[in-house]
Design a protein around this motif. Sequence first.
Motif, mmCIF file in Angstrom:
data_model
loop_
_atom_site.group_PDB
_atom_site.id
_atom_site.type_symbol
_atom_site.label_atom_id
_atom_site.label_comp_id
_atom_site.label_asym_id
_atom_site.label_seq_id
_atom_site.Cartn_x
_atom_site.Cartn_y
_atom_site.Cartn_z
ATOM 1 N N TYR A 5 35.048 38.395 46.963
ATOM 2 C CA TYR A 5 34.492 39.157 47.579
ATOM 3 C C TYR A 5 35.043 40.509 47.878
ATOM 4 C CZ TYR A 5 31.508 35.249 49.272
ATOM 5 O OH TYR A 5 30.576 34.028 49.410
ATOM 6 N N ASP A 6 36.450 40.276 47.987
ATOM 7 C CA ASP A 6 37.250 41.593 48.354
ATOM 8 C C ASP A 6 37.537 42.327 46.727
ATOM 9 O OD1 ASP A 6 37.662 40.904 50.876
ATOM 10 O OD2 ASP A 6 39.722 40.425 50.708
ATOM 11 N N PHE A 7 37.562 41.707 45.949
ATOM 12 C CA PHE A 7 37.740 42.435 44.428
ATOM 13 C C PHE A 7 36.577 42.991 44.212
ATOM 14 C CE2 PHE A 7 37.647 42.705 39.840
ATOM 15 C CZ PHE A 7 38.759 43.348 39.718
ATOM 16 N N GLY A 8 35.429 42.259 44.403
ATOM 17 C CA GLY A 8 33.982 42.745 44.056
ATOM 18 C C GLY A 8 33.707 44.088 44.795
ATOM 19 N N ASP A 9 34.148 44.378 46.031
ATOM 20 C CA ASP A 9 33.625 45.479 46.651
ATOM 21 C C ASP A 9 34.527 46.671 46.324
ATOM 22 O OD1 ASP A 9 31.802 46.112 48.532
ATOM 23 O OD2 ASP A 9 33.367 46.969 49.736
ATOM 24 N N LEU A 10 35.754 46.241 45.497
ATOM 25 C CA LEU A 10 36.537 47.305 44.988
ATOM 26 C C LEU A 10 35.946 47.658 43.653
ATOM 27 C CD1 LEU A 10 40.019 45.686 45.441
ATOM 28 C CD2 LEU A 10 39.531 47.946 46.221
ATOM 29 N N VAL A 11 35.204 46.803 42.930
ATOM 30 C CA VAL A 11 34.381 47.091 41.705
ATOM 31 C C VAL A 11 33.492 48.227 42.106
ATOM 32 C CG1 VAL A 11 33.233 46.353 39.732
ATOM 33 C CG2 VAL A 11 35.388 44.928 40.460
ATOM 34 N N ARG A 12 32.710 47.623 43.212
ATOM 35 C CA ARG A 12 31.511 48.406 43.726
ATOM 36 C C ARG A 12 31.944 49.921 43.988
ATOM 37 N NH1 ARG A 12 28.806 50.002 48.214
ATOM 38 N NH2 ARG A 12 30.598 49.173 49.719
ATOM 39 N N THR A 13 33.113 50.144 44.678
ATOM 40 C CA THR A 13 33.382 51.385 45.150
ATOM 41 C C THR A 13 34.384 52.283 44.413
ATOM 42 O OG1 THR A 13 34.871 50.349 46.649
ATOM 43 C CG2 THR A 13 32.805 50.645 47.708
ATOM 44 N N PHE A 47 48.639 33.806 43.471
ATOM 45 C CA PHE A 47 47.999 32.836 44.353
ATOM 46 C C PHE A 47 46.432 32.440 44.125
ATOM 47 C CE2 PHE A 47 47.954 36.518 46.855
ATOM 48 C CZ PHE A 47 46.574 36.757 47.319
ATOM 49 N N ILE A 48 45.876 33.392 43.223
ATOM 50 C CA ILE A 48 44.469 32.947 43.039
ATOM 51 C C ILE A 48 44.167 32.163 41.958
ATOM 52 C CG2 ILE A 48 43.470 35.168 44.081
ATOM 53 C CD1 ILE A 48 42.861 36.141 41.395
ATOM 54 N N ASN A 49 43.315 31.343 41.963
ATOM 55 C CA ASN A 49 43.116 30.370 40.809
ATOM 56 C C ASN A 49 42.309 30.794 39.489
ATOM 57 O OD1 ASN A 49 40.320 29.789 41.248
ATOM 58 N ND2 ASN A 49 40.748 28.289 42.555
ATOM 59 N N GLU A 50 42.224 30.121 38.545
ATOM 60 C CA GLU A 50 41.548 30.365 37.312
ATOM 61 C C GLU A 50 39.948 30.681 37.445
ATOM 62 O OE1 GLU A 50 42.717 30.021 33.850
ATOM 63 O OE2 GLU A 50 44.458 30.352 34.973
ATOM 64 N N ALA A 51 39.557 29.749 38.423
ATOM 65 C CA ALA A 51 37.883 29.932 38.717
ATOM 66 C C ALA A 51 37.710 31.309 39.368
ATOM 67 C CB ALA A 51 37.575 28.983 39.395
ATOM 68 N N GLU A 52 38.596 31.855 40.072
ATOM 69 C CA GLU A 52 38.489 32.919 40.784
ATOM 70 C C GLU A 52 38.712 34.076 39.675
ATOM 71 O OE1 GLU A 52 39.950 32.372 45.078
ATOM 72 O OE2 GLU A 52 41.396 31.985 43.710
ATOM 73 N N ILE A 53 39.758 34.131 38.927
ATOM 74 C CA ILE A 53 39.989 34.956 37.585
ATOM 75 C C ILE A 53 38.737 35.066 36.752
ATOM 76 C CG2 ILE A 53 41.411 35.766 35.887
ATOM 77 C CD1 ILE A 53 43.875 34.394 37.151
ATOM 78 N N ASP A 54 38.265 34.031 36.358
ATOM 79 C CA ASP A 54 37.031 34.112 35.500
ATOM 80 C C ASP A 54 35.930 34.776 36.241
ATOM 81 O OD1 ASP A 54 38.253 32.411 33.708
ATOM 82 O OD2 ASP A 54 37.354 30.571 34.270
ATOM 83 N N HIS A 55 35.599 34.832 37.440
ATOM 84 C CA HIS A 55 34.493 35.542 38.158
ATOM 85 C C HIS A 55 35.044 36.827 38.372
ATOM 86 C CE1 HIS A 55 33.287 31.307 38.205
ATOM 87 N NE2 HIS A 55 32.073 31.907 38.291
ATOM 88 N N LEU A 56 36.060 37.546 38.315
ATOM 89 C CA LEU A 56 36.432 39.087 38.883
ATOM 90 C C LEU A 56 35.278 39.996 38.391
ATOM 91 C CD1 LEU A 56 40.326 39.150 38.088
ATOM 92 C CD2 LEU A 56 39.069 38.680 40.288
ATOM 93 N N ALA A 57 34.784 40.018 37.277
ATOM 94 C CA ALA A 57 33.942 40.969 36.869
ATOM 95 C C ALA A 57 32.501 40.597 37.392
ATOM 96 C CB ALA A 57 33.568 40.745 35.243
ATOM 97 N N PHE A 58 32.082 39.417 37.557
ATOM 98 C CA PHE A 58 31.090 38.804 38.124
ATOM 99 C C PHE A 58 30.947 39.256 39.574
ATOM 100 C CE2 PHE A 58 28.500 36.023 40.770
ATOM 101 C CZ PHE A 58 27.339 35.973 40.182
ATOM 102 N N ALA A 59 31.897 39.089 40.300
ATOM 103 C CA ALA A 59 32.107 39.500 41.728
ATOM 104 C C ALA A 59 31.748 40.905 41.936
ATOM 105 C CB ALA A 59 33.317 39.302 42.225
ATOM 106 N N GLY A 60 32.234 41.602 40.980
ATOM 107 C CA GLY A 60 31.791 43.206 40.940
ATOM 108 C C GLY A 60 30.230 43.280 41.202
ATOM 109 N N LYS A 61 29.729 42.650 40.234
ATOM 110 C CA LYS A 61 28.156 42.857 40.049
ATOM 111 C C LYS A 61 27.469 42.144 41.288
ATOM 112 C CE LYS A 61 26.049 39.753 37.112
ATOM 113 N NZ LYS A 61 25.676 39.397 35.946
ATOM 114 N N LEU A 62 27.987 41.094 41.748
ATOM 115 C CA LEU A 62 27.423 40.374 42.898
ATOM 116 C C LEU A 62 27.558 41.281 44.307
ATOM 117 C CD1 LEU A 62 25.787 37.719 43.754
ATOM 118 C CD2 LEU A 62 28.180 37.142 44.824
#
Length: 384
Positions: free
Chosen positions: A264-272, A308-323
Amino acid sequence: MSAFPTPLQKNDPQVQHLVAVIGKQFAVQGEFVGGGEIDSGHINSTYTGTFRQADGTLRRYIFQLINRNVFKDPFVVMHNVERVTRHINDKVLRVKKDLGGQTLNLYPARSGDAWIEDAAGGVWRCYNFIEGCVTYDIVENTRQAYQAARAFGSFQDLVSDLDASTLRETIPDFHNTRKRFEHLMEVAAADPLGRLAAVRPEFDFICQRENLTSVLLDGMAAGLLPMRVTHNDTKINNVMIDAETDEAVCVIDLDTVMPGLALYDFGDLVRTATSPAAEDETDLSKVQMQMPMFEALVEGYLDSAGSFINEAEIDHLAFAGKLITLEVGIRFLTDHIEGDVYFKTHRPNHNLDRCRTQLKLVELIEAREAEMNAFVRKVRRGSH
Ligand code: ADP
Ligand code: GN1
Ligand code: MG
């Protein structure tokens, strides 16, 4: 006596009076010389007050009225903010032996509490003013994007050992995108002001993406995405950036620090941080998803959170921006249909304008998501 670098002082007599009255109830030293309002946030009412010290120097403080409509229990917010600021200050002090840079500190009220209540029942707090810094509503260069992402990653690291059970939920289901979607459906069905008909294209755009709203929740339920203590409101103007060096100095706006997903934190950075357009820009051709900004965010975030973040988190970085962009678009549209009851607005259709920039950005991210994911994979490979 030199003036401060940022022109925050306004000569509005009402603001002067308000800050003087509130300021003297806090344990701040010196003689009140002026106050001003800062209007960059959408939620709280934020003021700065300047006080002349015995040696003639000026010191500024932040006085903030917590938005009671948004935070139903402001004392829960203060409980969390006290916990988080104390945790960070103790830790920074232990590691660095001094507070070197600047951290956010609460100044207590003269009563001894961490807040004051005004005659209308409003709850106020006082922070040190982070000097020499600015906040940006729009990122100007990749260095700022890198720095902001690194700062929020470091923030997650700093609070990673904070016992989550001692934090309370200041806004329930804050980033539950599915519930945000369902709430929009309810508000649209009720359509209290008859605004739905005029926003059909935006409403339909969101409905077509309903399946996105559960993806991270499913990942969490499957145990792939861990709950962490997160900031939850990492928009770019919630990090103070050194005005001269562009270095991120201090993360602010701690009202929503609570258990959440790192994404959620990474996603909001992408958004803004990826678009050069203001959140409320009405010329949608100005909205862009700038790849170099996204790349800088990934690099900055992985430099501090990569351990400290895991593979699944890394895999979703771009998706989180969209979400998260879709989620905030949903929230702006909901507020528009409901009659602008949540976010501060400054003109008619303000929330609708904000919604439109978000949905445009979602579309642009969709068009480049494969490229964004490829970049994340490249950085990950490089770091192994
Ligand atoms: P909101 O919840 O309304 O977004 P914020 O806590 O983010 O409120 O504060 C609004 C703005 O006030 C920030 O974007 C920043 O520009 C300024 N601000 C807040 N706290 C500080 C501080 N401690 N020092 C300097 N500026 C601050
Ligand atoms: C609000 O408080 P501020 O302005 O930093 C909101 C965020 C939204 C953002 C949209 C507590 O952030 O969740 O993403 O506006 N904060 C709250 O710009 O609702
Ligand atoms: Mg803010």
